[in-house]
Write a protein that holds these residues in place. Sequence first.
Motif, PDB file in Angstrom:
ATOM      1  N   HIS A   1      -4.921   7.699  -9.792  1.00  0.00           N
ATOM      2  CA  HIS A   1      -3.814   7.189 -10.156  1.00  0.00           C
ATOM      3  C   HIS A   1      -2.436   7.837  -9.461  1.00  0.00           C
ATOM      4  CE1 HIS A   1      -1.352   4.181 -12.544  1.00  0.00           C
ATOM      5  NE2 HIS A   1      -0.582   5.070 -12.906  1.00  0.00           N
ATOM      6  N   ALA A   2      -2.389   9.062  -9.664  1.00  0.00           N
ATOM      7  CA  ALA A   2      -1.363   9.516  -8.915  1.00  0.00           C
ATOM      8  C   ALA A   2      -1.404   9.228  -7.478  1.00  0.00           C
ATOM      9  CB  ALA A   2      -1.347  11.073  -9.359  1.00  0.00           C
ATOM     10  N   ALA A   3      -2.412   9.509  -6.847  1.00  0.00           N
ATOM     11  CA  ALA A   3      -2.433   9.054  -5.619  1.00  0.00           C
ATOM     12  C   ALA A   3      -1.752   7.804  -5.020  1.00  0.00           C
ATOM     13  CB  ALA A   3      -3.795   9.430  -4.916  1.00  0.00           C
ATOM     14  N   VAL A   4      -2.017   7.004  -5.932  1.00  0.00           N
ATOM     15  CA  VAL A   4      -1.408   5.567  -5.698  1.00  0.00           C
ATOM     16  C   VAL A   4       0.004   5.644  -5.724  1.00  0.00           C
ATOM     17  CG1 VAL A   4      -1.181   3.163  -6.433  1.00  0.00           C
ATOM     18  CG2 VAL A   4      -3.343   4.449  -6.508  1.00  0.00           C
ATOM     19  N   LYS A   5       0.587   6.215  -6.780  1.00  0.00           N
ATOM     20  CA  LYS A   5       2.285   6.545  -6.866  1.00  0.00           C
ATOM     21  C   LYS A   5       2.737   7.158  -5.723  1.00  0.00           C
ATOM     22  CE  LYS A   5       2.420   6.768 -11.991  1.00  0.00           C
ATOM     23  NZ  LYS A   5       2.682   7.327 -13.148  1.00  0.00           N
ATOM     24  N   ALA A   6       1.852   8.365  -5.074  1.00  0.00           N
ATOM     25  CA  ALA A   6       2.411   9.132  -4.024  1.00  0.00           C
ATOM     26  C   ALA A   6       2.425   7.971  -2.750  1.00  0.00           C
ATOM     27  CB  ALA A   6       1.529  10.384  -3.794  1.00  0.00           C
ATOM     28  N   ALA A   7       1.402   7.189  -2.856  1.00  0.00           N
ATOM     29  CA  ALA A   7       1.257   6.122  -1.502  1.00  0.00           C
ATOM     30  C   ALA A   7       2.608   5.248  -1.567  1.00  0.00           C
ATOM     31  CB  ALA A   7       0.081   5.603  -1.388  1.00  0.00           C
ATOM     32  N   TRP A   8       3.066   4.729  -2.792  1.00  0.00           N
ATOM     33  CA  TRP A   8       4.000   4.040  -2.966  1.00  0.00           C
ATOM     34  C   TRP A   8       5.420   4.560  -2.631  1.00  0.00           C
ATOM     35  CZ3 TRP A   8       4.761  -1.040  -2.999  1.00  0.00           C
ATOM     36  CH2 TRP A   8       3.681  -1.851  -3.452  1.00  0.00           C
ATOM     37  N   ALA A   9       5.375   5.955  -2.871  1.00  0.00           N
ATOM     38  CA  ALA A   9       6.723   6.647  -2.701  1.00  0.00           C
ATOM     39  C   ALA A   9       7.029   6.613  -1.213  1.00  0.00           C
ATOM     40  CB  ALA A   9       6.524   8.154  -3.234  1.00  0.00           C
ATOM     41  N   ALA A  10       6.081   6.280  -0.314  1.00  0.00           N
ATOM     42  CA  ALA A  10       6.430   6.355   1.113  1.00  0.00           C
ATOM     43  C   ALA A  10       7.006   5.375   1.412  1.00  0.00           C
ATOM     44  CB  ALA A  10       5.156   6.423   2.164  1.00  0.00           C
TER      45      ALA A  10
END
Length: 229
Positions: free
Chosen positions: A56-65
């Motif tokens: 779930h944290a990896a998805v948030k990081a991908a959205w941050a891009a």
Amino acid sequence: AEEGLRARLASLLEQQSFTDLVTPPSQEPRLFSTPADTIGNRPDVQAAEELEEAAHAAVKAAWAAYFPDFFASFSWLQNQGYNGSGANDATWQIAIQARLPLWTGGRRQAQLSEAKAQRRAAQYQQEAVKQSARAEVVAARGAWLAAQAQYRAAQSAVAAAEEVTRIQTDRFAEGRLSATDLVDAEATLADARSELVSSLVRWWKADDALRLAVGLAPAAYDEYTGPVK
């Protein structure tokens, strides 16, 4: 032969002697509350939850891009006597910058899609682990109850064998029973008592399995003082 066996056991256990018999368990296990959702202490369930949180944290990081990066800088300079009046003069500067890639060739979308797929996989894995754990709890509880029933049956068998032995002993004392029949009755009683101890051991094993299924240590773990490997 028995002394030789004890000597070999002592050698295997790295003990000077092995003369004491193993004391069989005497107390009965106590059934504790085991609802199907009591699996939070299991290491496999905790690991699955941690993996899902990481995904779930990896998805948030991908959205941050998709959001711009902001940068801020500050500079300050003091000039001594160069302003025409001979006095010190200070200058300062603040700069704020924003950077946003307009085109990345689909890299951001690919990273986001991959992160979402990994999150779904982690969620499916977490649910599978929990379902398996719940099934183990239900099965272990059933095995516990079955072991309890076997022990109760063994208790009844011992009581019946003791009564038969008592009757046969009286008949033998009165001369109405042969020694062979009396020995058979005593052998049956010995077998029943042996099965009683064995069934209690199996009951305790079922109790340990039930505790492990819900993520608890065996009941006698705190009493163990031997080496931990």
